[in-house]
Design a protein around this motif. Structure first.
Motif, short mmCIF file in Angstrom:
data_model
loop_
_atom_site.label_atom_id
_atom_site.label_comp_id
_atom_site.label_asym_id
_atom_site.label_seq_id
_atom_site.Cartn_x
_atom_site.Cartn_y
_atom_site.Cartn_z
N ARG A 84 -3.10 8.29 -5.57
CA ARG A 84 -2.42 7.84 -4.35
C ARG A 84 -3.43 7.67 -3.22
O ARG A 84 -4.23 8.58 -2.95
CB ARG A 84 -1.33 8.82 -3.95
CG ARG A 84 -0.14 8.86 -4.91
CD ARG A 84 0.95 9.79 -4.43
NE ARG A 84 0.54 11.18 -4.58
CZ ARG A 84 0.72 11.92 -5.69
NH1 ARG A 84 1.30 11.36 -6.76
NH2 ARG A 84 0.33 13.16 -5.73
N GLN A 88 0.25 5.56 -1.30
CA GLN A 88 0.58 4.48 -2.23
C GLN A 88 0.09 4.81 -3.64
O GLN A 88 -1.07 5.20 -3.81
CB GLN A 88 -0.08 3.17 -1.78
CG GLN A 88 0.31 2.71 -0.39
CD GLN A 88 -0.46 1.45 0.00
OE1 GLN A 88 -0.13 0.34 -0.44
NE2 GLN A 88 -1.47 1.60 0.82
N ASP A 89 0.94 4.64 -4.61
CA ASP A 89 0.58 4.89 -5.99
C ASP A 89 -0.24 3.69 -6.50
O ASP A 89 0.31 2.64 -6.83
CB ASP A 89 1.85 5.08 -6.84
CG ASP A 89 1.53 5.44 -8.28
OD1 ASP A 89 0.34 5.41 -8.67
OD2 ASP A 89 2.47 5.75 -9.04
N LEU A 93 0.62 -0.49 -8.33
CA LEU A 93 0.54 -1.67 -7.47
C LEU A 93 0.28 -2.93 -8.29
O LEU A 93 -0.49 -2.91 -9.26
CB LEU A 93 -0.58 -1.51 -6.44
CG LEU A 93 -0.43 -0.38 -5.42
CD1 LEU A 93 -1.62 -0.37 -4.47
CD2 LEU A 93 0.88 -0.50 -4.65
N ARG A 97 -0.78 -6.50 -4.04
CA ARG A 97 -0.84 -5.29 -3.23
C ARG A 97 -2.15 -4.55 -3.43
O ARG A 97 -2.63 -3.87 -2.52
CB ARG A 97 0.36 -4.40 -3.54
CG ARG A 97 1.68 -4.96 -3.00
CD ARG A 97 2.82 -3.97 -3.14
NE ARG A 97 3.14 -3.72 -4.55
CZ ARG A 97 3.97 -2.76 -4.95
NH1 ARG A 97 4.52 -1.95 -4.08
NH2 ARG A 97 4.23 -2.62 -6.25
N LEU A 101 -4.70 -3.52 -0.47
CA LEU A 101 -5.23 -2.17 -0.35
C LEU A 101 -6.75 -2.20 -0.18
O LEU A 101 -7.32 -1.51 0.68
CB LEU A 101 -4.86 -1.36 -1.59
CG LEU A 101 -5.42 0.06 -1.67
CD1 LEU A 101 -4.53 1.01 -0.90
CD2 LEU A 101 -5.56 0.52 -3.11
N THR A 105 -7.19 -0.89 3.51
CA THR A 105 -6.95 0.55 3.51
C THR A 105 -8.09 1.36 2.92
O THR A 105 -8.42 2.45 3.41
CB THR A 105 -5.65 0.87 2.72
OG1 THR A 105 -4.59 0.08 3.24
CG2 THR A 105 -5.29 2.35 2.85
#
Length: 324
Positions: A84, A88-89, A93, A97, A101, A105
């Motif tokens: 995670r 978020q897993d 994804l 996504r 990420l 992120t």
């Protein structure tokens, strides 16, 4: 995936601890045709504003653990558990996504910056490709100054820069999107000692300024001690010891950690050869039923050959209570 039960090695959480930006929970990864998993139940946490070092010999699974945080997994890999990033897993994804990420992120600094750049593109194009047209692009001049690069590098090509300058470009590229998590995979391996020290100091300053969490992957224990708040020691796909950096290096509880420290060169070491860690890590083609370090361990008993040790005081060792 059929694998022996792995007991998690982790620190006790506190109520005041910042939220985790990276959590690996019983992360397992196996590749076709191999008897031993590459990752065998990894448990790891990185929180906002802290630097965590992941150390161990080559082939222990360090880089793959870091890459799993971005969903960069080998083809055909069989994966279970969870990774995670900011909740978020990652393993769940989809491609779109995952791209989001990686561009906003979480960012990675790779150990060979030349292989990560297109030699036919200018540095400016490389730096701005993920933030072009956004407010983050306006921060590029200040970030170049923060990493010690002149504005002229934006017009240059990778072959015109030294290894140290290219690594600074990689750091700037990783920080430009404003990530919550920064992954540094052996970022100073190919650099000389002076440049290495400059890059380590730079990473520490920028991590503090940006407030992101930093996972620093290295086989160099001296670097890990210099830069990290906490340390995870990895062997044959498992975390075998973890704790605050100062305490772990001053009083290692796992014999593998002790062996790594004994084999590391120090400025006050007496003349002569350094102690060598005998044997080699287990091959991926060889199944392991007990402690993977047992064949190389001076403390090993029959129990070590039969059972994977549960953690005690941060060390996964049946005999961790014995004096070092």
């Amino acid at each position: 995936m059929n694998a022996p039960v792995n007991h998690p090695v982790h620190e006790l959480p506190t109520d005041s601890a910042p939220d985790p930006v990276l959590e690996a929970a019983d992360l397992r990864l196996a590749l076709p045709g191999h008897a031993r998993p590459v990752l065998a139940g990894v448990n790891l946490t990185v929180r906002s504003g802290e630097t965590v070092a992941l150390v161990g010999e080559s082939g222990s699974g360090k880089s793959l653990t870091a890459r799993a945080a971005l969903g960069l997994l080998p083809p055909g890999a069989e994966v279970s558990g969870a990774v995670r990033v900011t909740g978020q897993d990652v393993l769940a994804l989809d491609a779109d996504r995952l791209r989001a990420l990686r561009s906003t992120t979480a960012s990675m600094i790779f150990q060979d910056p030349r292989s990560a750049m297109n030699p036919l593109r200018r540095i400016g194009d490389f730096l701005t490709e993920t933030v072009r047209g956004t407010a983050r692009a306006d921060g590029l001049p200040g970030l170049l100054d923060a990493v010690g690069l002149p504005a002229r590098v934006l017009r240059q090509y990778p072959h015109e820069l030294s290894g140290g300058m290219l690594q600074r470009v990689m750091i700037a590229a990783a920080l430009l999107p404003g990530p919550r998590l920064l992954l540094a995979d052996e970022p100073t391996t190919a650099l000389d000692t002076v440049t290495q020290a400059e890059i380590i100091a730079l990473l520490a300053r920028l991590r503090a300024r940006e407030g992101c969490g930093l996972l620093f992957v290295t086989h160099d224990l001296e670097l890990a001690a210099a830069i990290s708040d906490r340390v995870y020691v990895m062997y044959a796909g498992r975390i075998v010891e973890t704790g605050p950096a100062a305490a772990l290096f001053a009083h290692p509880r796992h014999p593998y950690t002790r062996a790594l420290l004994d084999a590391a060169p120090r400025h006050d070491s007496p003349p002569g050869p350094l102690p060598a860690l005998p044997g080699r890590p287990p091959d991926l083609r060889t199944a392991v039923t007990g402690c993977a370090f047992a064949p190389r361990c001076p403390r090993a008993t029959g129990l070590c050959d039969r059972e994977i040790p549960a953690p005690r005081a941060g060390a996964a060792c049946h005999h961790a209570e014995l004096p070092s």
